[in-house]
Design an enzyme around this catalytic site. Structure first.
Site, PDB file in Angstrom:
ATOM      1  N   PHE A 188      13.519 101.383  66.727  1.00  0.00           N
ATOM      2  CA  PHE A 188      12.844 100.618  65.670  1.00  0.00           C
ATOM      3  C   PHE A 188      11.397 101.104  65.457  1.00  0.00           C
ATOM      4  CE2 PHE A 188      10.446  96.717  64.493  1.00  0.00           C
ATOM      5  CZ  PHE A 188      11.099  96.397  63.314  1.00  0.00           C
TER       6      PHE A 188
ATOM      7  N   ASN B 228       9.458  90.404  69.129  1.00  0.00           N
ATOM      8  CA  ASN B 228       9.727  90.655  67.714  1.00  0.00           C
ATOM      9  C   ASN B 228      11.219  90.955  67.639  1.00  0.00           C
ATOM     10  OD1 ASN B 228       9.899  91.474  65.067  1.00  0.00           O
ATOM     11  ND2 ASN B 228       9.068  93.514  65.464  1.00  0.00           N
ATOM     12  N   PRO B 229      12.046  89.913  67.582  1.00  0.00           N
ATOM     13  CA  PRO B 229      13.503  90.129  67.649  1.00  0.00           C
ATOM     14  C   PRO B 229      14.055  90.477  66.266  1.00  0.00           C
ATOM     15  CG  PRO B 229      13.047  87.803  67.422  1.00  0.00           C
ATOM     16  CD  PRO B 229      11.706  88.498  67.400  1.00  0.00           C
TER      17      PRO B 229
END
Ligand code: GLN
Length: 293
Positions: free
Chosen positions: A96, A190-191
């Site tokens: 990510f 920060n899922p």
């Protein structure tokens, strides 16, 4: 006869025009980044050497990168690098890309922590961004950073080494809390919180990123719900939970936090664009009977 080679300045103008349809106003900036990458120069040097020629090999390399960016591949994957809160992070596809909102989250956490928490958990660390930035801000604190992806963990470890904080961050492969038994003074995450339906018609860039880091289920709340329910058991009394959330999830997240009966000072906070983006809650000393600990 060989075609005359182009100058740095000409390449920059060409790349900017090529990138315009995909990147709009940031076309020039992205062209500069791609060119600095190919020429191994700083942005300032591009301008100081605008009249110098590039080699045919450099030209070919730039053409390839411009074409990949035009098709939607994110800039950070092409550069193999991202800046996060003053830290330089290596980045590879499959991990990510840290976002500016998350830099805001780090700034908020640092500003709101009057004394640095001793032991910190980062859930879904990805490239290691949050843990590494906080470890640099708090030189006495220790960290556990978890991710389900071995690829992310390997990269996060490398990034921690590059930023000189590897000895204070323990990296653990875990599905949220599945392999975590300790308690912490601060938990941050920060899922994935994007609605699955949105992801299916999202901008092309998002499709290049690991979907597991974005897909939060039908309402975007799957991971947030699990983290909120399980956090109280992993926080010391007075410990704080910080979450990044979707702009339309504020009231649901506050309700989920209240339902645990384990948190006080529940609040949602806005990002620089004025939208709900973060949640903060403090683990109460007293936990009501029947609370989900
Ligand atoms: N803010 C991110 C995006 O829209 C989503 C991040 C996440 O799901 N944690 O790309």
């Amino acid at each position: 006869m060989m075609k005359p080679t182009k100058t740095v300045g000409e390449e920059l103008r060409w790349a900017t025009e090529q990138l315009r349809p995909r990147c709009g106003e940031s076309a020039r900036l992205e062209a500069e980044f791609l060119l600095t990458h190919v020429l191994q120069q700083t942005r300032l040097e591009l301008y100081l050497r605008a009249q110098e020629s590039v080699t045919p090999k450099q030209h070919a390399q730039l053409c390839k990168l411009v074409e990949r960016r035009r098709r939607g591949e994110p800039l950070q994957y092409l550069l193999g690098h991202a800046e996060f809160f003053g830290c330089s992070l290596r980045l590879t596809p499959g991990v990510f890309i840290p976002r500016p909102e998350t830099e805001e989250l780090v700034a908020l956490i640092v500003a709101r922590s009057s004394t640095p928490p001793a032991h910190v958990l980062d859930l879904g660390t990805g490239s290691g961004a949050i843990s590494i930035a906080l470890a640099r801000a708090w030189p006495e604190s220790s960290f556990v950073a978890v991710d389900i992806s071995p690829k992310a963990l390997a990269l996060a470890r490398e990034n921690a080494r590059r930023n000189g904080v590897a000895e204070r961050i323990r990296f653990v492969r875990s599905d949220w809390f599945s392999h975590i038994s300790e308690r912490f003074d601060l938990i941050v995450s920060n899922p994935p919180y994007v609605r699955r339906g949105y992801l299916e018609r999202a901008p092309r860039e998002l499709r290049y990123e690991p979907q597991g880091a974005l897909d939060g289920g039908p309402e975007g709340l799957d991971a947030l719900t699990e983290i909120i329910r399980e956090s109280p058991a992993h926080l010391r009394p007075g410990g704080v939970l910080y979450l990044e959330i979707g702009s339309d999830q504020g009231s649901c997240v506050r309700r989920l936090l209240q339902e645990t009966n384990a948190f006080g000072e529940i609040e949602t906070l806005k990002d620089l664009t004025g939208q709900d983006r973060f949640a903060r809650a403090v683990r109460s000393d007293y936990v009501a009977p029947g609370a989900s600990l």
